[in-house]
Design an enzyme around this catalytic site. Structure first.
Site, PDB file in Angstrom:
ATOM      1  N   ASP A  99       0.883  -1.283   0.063  1.00 34.21           N
ATOM      2  CA  ASP A  99      -0.024   0.108  -0.102  1.00 34.21           C
ATOM      3  C   ASP A  99       0.716   1.197  -0.019  1.00 34.21           C
ATOM      4  O   ASP A  99       0.842   2.215  -0.893  1.00 34.21           O
ATOM      5  CB  ASP A  99      -0.992  -0.011   1.374  1.00 34.21           C
ATOM      6  CG  ASP A  99      -0.371  -0.332   2.601  1.00 34.21           C
ATOM      7  OD1 ASP A  99       0.787  -0.451   2.644  1.00 34.21           O
ATOM      8  OD2 ASP A  99      -0.931  -0.245   3.490  1.00 34.21           O
ATOM      9  N   ASP A 102       7.227   3.475   3.041  1.00 34.94           N
ATOM     10  CA  ASP A 102       7.166   4.732   4.222  1.00 34.94           C
ATOM     11  C   ASP A 102       8.757   4.754   4.629  1.00 34.94           C
ATOM     12  O   ASP A 102       9.669   5.084   4.051  1.00 34.94           O
ATOM     13  CB  ASP A 102       6.319   4.289   5.444  1.00 34.94           C
ATOM     14  CG  ASP A 102       6.200   5.499   6.621  1.00 34.94           C
ATOM     15  OD1 ASP A 102       6.325   6.618   5.950  1.00 34.94           O
ATOM     16  OD2 ASP A 102       6.080   5.392   7.497  1.00 34.94           O
ATOM     17  N   LYS A 130       6.245   7.655   0.224  1.00 35.95           N
ATOM     18  CA  LYS A 130       6.692   8.860   1.164  1.00 35.95           C
ATOM     19  C   LYS A 130       8.066   8.710   1.124  1.00 35.95           C
ATOM     20  O   LYS A 130       8.619   8.462   2.142  1.00 35.95           O
ATOM     21  CB  LYS A 130       6.004   8.835   2.500  1.00 35.95           C
ATOM     22  CG  LYS A 130       4.590   8.843   2.868  1.00 35.95           C
ATOM     23  CD  LYS A 130       4.329   9.060   4.218  1.00 35.95           C
ATOM     24  CE  LYS A 130       3.033   8.197   4.640  1.00 35.95           C
ATOM     25  NZ  LYS A 130       2.931   8.257   5.984  1.00 35.95           N
ATOM     26  N   PHE A 153       0.229  11.536   7.504  1.00 32.53           N
ATOM     27  CA  PHE A 153      -0.469  10.086   7.772  1.00 32.53           C
ATOM     28  C   PHE A 153      -1.826   9.986   6.952  1.00 32.53           C
ATOM     29  O   PHE A 153      -2.737  10.906   7.148  1.00 32.53           O
ATOM     30  CB  PHE A 153      -0.782   9.985   9.227  1.00 32.53           C
ATOM     31  CG  PHE A 153      -0.793   8.510   9.545  1.00 32.53           C
ATOM     32  CD1 PHE A 153       0.347   7.539   9.724  1.00 32.53           C
ATOM     33  CD2 PHE A 153      -2.098   7.894   9.709  1.00 32.53           C
ATOM     34  CE1 PHE A 153       0.078   5.916   9.785  1.00 32.53           C
ATOM     35  CE2 PHE A 153      -2.382   6.583   9.930  1.00 32.53           C
ATOM     36  CZ  PHE A 153      -1.346   5.716  10.195  1.00 32.53           C
ATOM     37  N   ASP A 160      -4.993   2.070   7.117  1.00 34.66           N
ATOM     38  CA  ASP A 160      -6.028   2.263   8.496  1.00 34.66           C
ATOM     39  C   ASP A 160      -5.178   3.265   9.557  1.00 34.66           C
ATOM     40  O   ASP A 160      -3.908   3.358   9.123  1.00 34.66           O
ATOM     41  CB  ASP A 160      -5.937   0.755   9.107  1.00 34.66           C
ATOM     42  CG  ASP A 160      -4.531   0.452   9.633  1.00 34.66           C
ATOM     43  OD1 ASP A 160      -3.517   0.461   8.948  1.00 34.66           O
ATOM     44  OD2 ASP A 160      -4.508   0.186  11.064  1.00 34.66           O
ATOM     45  N   ARG A 166     -10.110   1.657   6.931  1.00 33.44           N
ATOM     46  CA  ARG A 166      -9.665   1.090   5.757  1.00 33.44           C
ATOM     47  C   ARG A 166     -10.771   0.992   4.494  1.00 33.44           C
ATOM     48  O   ARG A 166     -10.520   0.785   3.378  1.00 33.44           O
ATOM     49  CB  ARG A 166      -9.450  -0.618   6.125  1.00 33.44           C
ATOM     50  CG  ARG A 166      -8.310  -0.653   6.924  1.00 33.44           C
ATOM     51  CD  ARG A 166      -7.908  -2.213   7.057  1.00 33.44           C
ATOM     52  NE  ARG A 166      -7.063  -2.512   8.195  1.00 33.44           N
ATOM     53  CZ  ARG A 166      -5.591  -2.423   7.975  1.00 33.44           C
ATOM     54  NH1 ARG A 166      -5.102  -1.999   6.988  1.00 33.44           N
ATOM     55  NH2 ARG A 166      -5.001  -2.784   9.184  1.00 33.44           N
TER      56      ARG A 166
HETATM   57  P1  IMP Z   1       7.526   0.918   6.259  1.00 29.41           P
HETATM   58  O1  IMP Z   1       7.872  -0.382   6.930  1.00 29.41           O
HETATM   59  O2  IMP Z   1       7.942   2.047   7.252  1.00 29.41           O
HETATM   60  O3  IMP Z   1       7.907   1.261   4.725  1.00 29.41           O
HETATM   61  O4  IMP Z   1       5.835   0.898   6.510  1.00 29.41           O
HETATM   62  C1  IMP Z   1       4.924   0.369   5.562  1.00 29.41           C
HETATM   63  C2  IMP Z   1       3.640  -0.009   6.337  1.00 29.41           C
HETATM   64  O5  IMP Z   1       3.260   0.981   7.630  1.00 29.41           O
HETATM   65  C3  IMP Z   1       2.624   0.182   5.310  1.00 29.41           C
HETATM   66  O6  IMP Z   1       2.669  -1.135   4.704  1.00 29.41           O
HETATM   67  C4  IMP Z   1       1.501   0.690   5.981  1.00 29.41           C
HETATM   68  O7  IMP Z   1       0.894  -0.590   6.709  1.00 29.41           O
HETATM   69  C5  IMP Z   1       2.062   1.467   7.148  1.00 29.41           C
HETATM   70  N1  IMP Z   1       2.008   2.756   6.831  1.00 29.41           N
HETATM   71  C6  IMP Z   1       2.938   3.883   6.693  1.00 29.41           C
HETATM   72  N2  IMP Z   1       2.479   4.985   6.581  1.00 29.41           N
HETATM   73  C7  IMP Z   1       1.111   4.987   6.777  1.00 29.41           C
HETATM   74  C8  IMP Z   1       0.063   6.020   6.670  1.00 29.41           C
HETATM   75  O8  IMP Z   1       0.351   7.179   6.315  1.00 29.41           O
HETATM   76  N3  IMP Z   1      -1.018   5.562   6.891  1.00 29.41           N
HETATM   77  C9  IMP Z   1      -1.390   4.090   7.093  1.00 29.41           C
HETATM   78  N4  IMP Z   1      -0.382   3.245   7.133  1.00 29.41           N
HETATM   79  C10 IMP Z   1       0.768   3.507   6.857  1.00 29.41           C
HETATM   80 MG    MG Z   2       0.976  -2.421   5.041  1.00 29.57          MG
END
Ligand code: IMP
Ligand code: MG
Length: 181
Positions: A99, A102, A130, A153, A160, A166
């Site tokens: 999705d 981040d 992001k 966010f 979610d 969701r």
């Molecule tokens: P990462 O491991 O930090 O890249 O995080 C990825 C996961 O964090 C994504 O698959 C999302 O489930 C969650 N996530 C990151 N940013 C957001 C956001 O802005 N809204 C909701 N979920 C997020």
């Molecule tokens: Mg996720």
């Protein structure tokens, strides 16, 4: 619009255009491959379901769990746990469907897991990205991306906050007061 949403970032129509573009690129790139779409639960379900109906190829699907957020925590907590029991990965060219990219730790961990479990090839696609939030240690780059977004966010279309929002058909910025209370 939902009362907890500050602003709609992408409407249903805009999301659909983003998914069309990714699906067209994947369709072109995987013509001679044995595609396995691997959906990262739960946030990617809406994107996965729409992408599936737009990729014009034969393929198979699988799902795995990856969690990097603790309940009620809007910041990545650093630890990523990947649960996957996909059989015969060595037969497949895996495309991981995520999705949002981040810190990047989730996709990095899932990619490593698919490779160590023997996948023929592994690429990553994410609806949202992001870039400002990327952890310095993360070297992985996305192969397919819908749109880059600023550091806010977002919820909806599968995404979610504390398991809520969701089902919103759009992606919107969550009001700060919701997660800062
Ligand atoms: P990462 O491991 O930090 O890249 O995080 C990825 C996961 O964090 C994504 O698959 C999302 O489930 C969650 N996530 C990151 N940013 C957001 C956001 O802005 N809204 C909701 N979920 C997020
Ligand atoms: Mg996720």
């Amino acid at each position: 619009m939902h009362k907890d949403v500050e602003k709609v970032l992408f409407s249903e129509k805009e999301l659909s255009v983003m998914v069309d573009k990714i699906a067209a690129d994947v369709t072109a790139d995987y013509k001679d491959k044995n595609l396995l779409l691997v959906c990262v639960l739960k946030g990617s379900v809406c994107f996965m379901a729409d992408l599936m109906r737009k990729i014009d190829l034969d393929y198979k699907i699988e799902f795995l769990r990856a969690k990097s957020y603790l309940a009620g925590c809007s910041e990545s907590c650093g630890e990523v746990e990947v649960k996957s029991e996909i059989a015969n990965l060595e037969e497949y060219d895996v495309l991981i469907v995520e999705d949002i990219f981040d810190s990047g730790r989730t996709l990095e961990k899932v990619t490593a897991k698919m490779l160590s479990d023997g996948a023929k090839s592994v690429k990553c696609c994410s609806l949202l990205d992001k870039p400002e939030r990327r952890a310095p240690s993360v070297k992985l780059q996305l192969d397919y991306v819908g749109k880059q977004i600023p550091n806010a966010f977002v919820v909806g279309y599968g995404l979610d906050y504390d398991e809520n929002y969701r089902g919103l058909p759009y992606v919107g910025i969550l009001k700060r007061e919701v997660y800062e209370k």
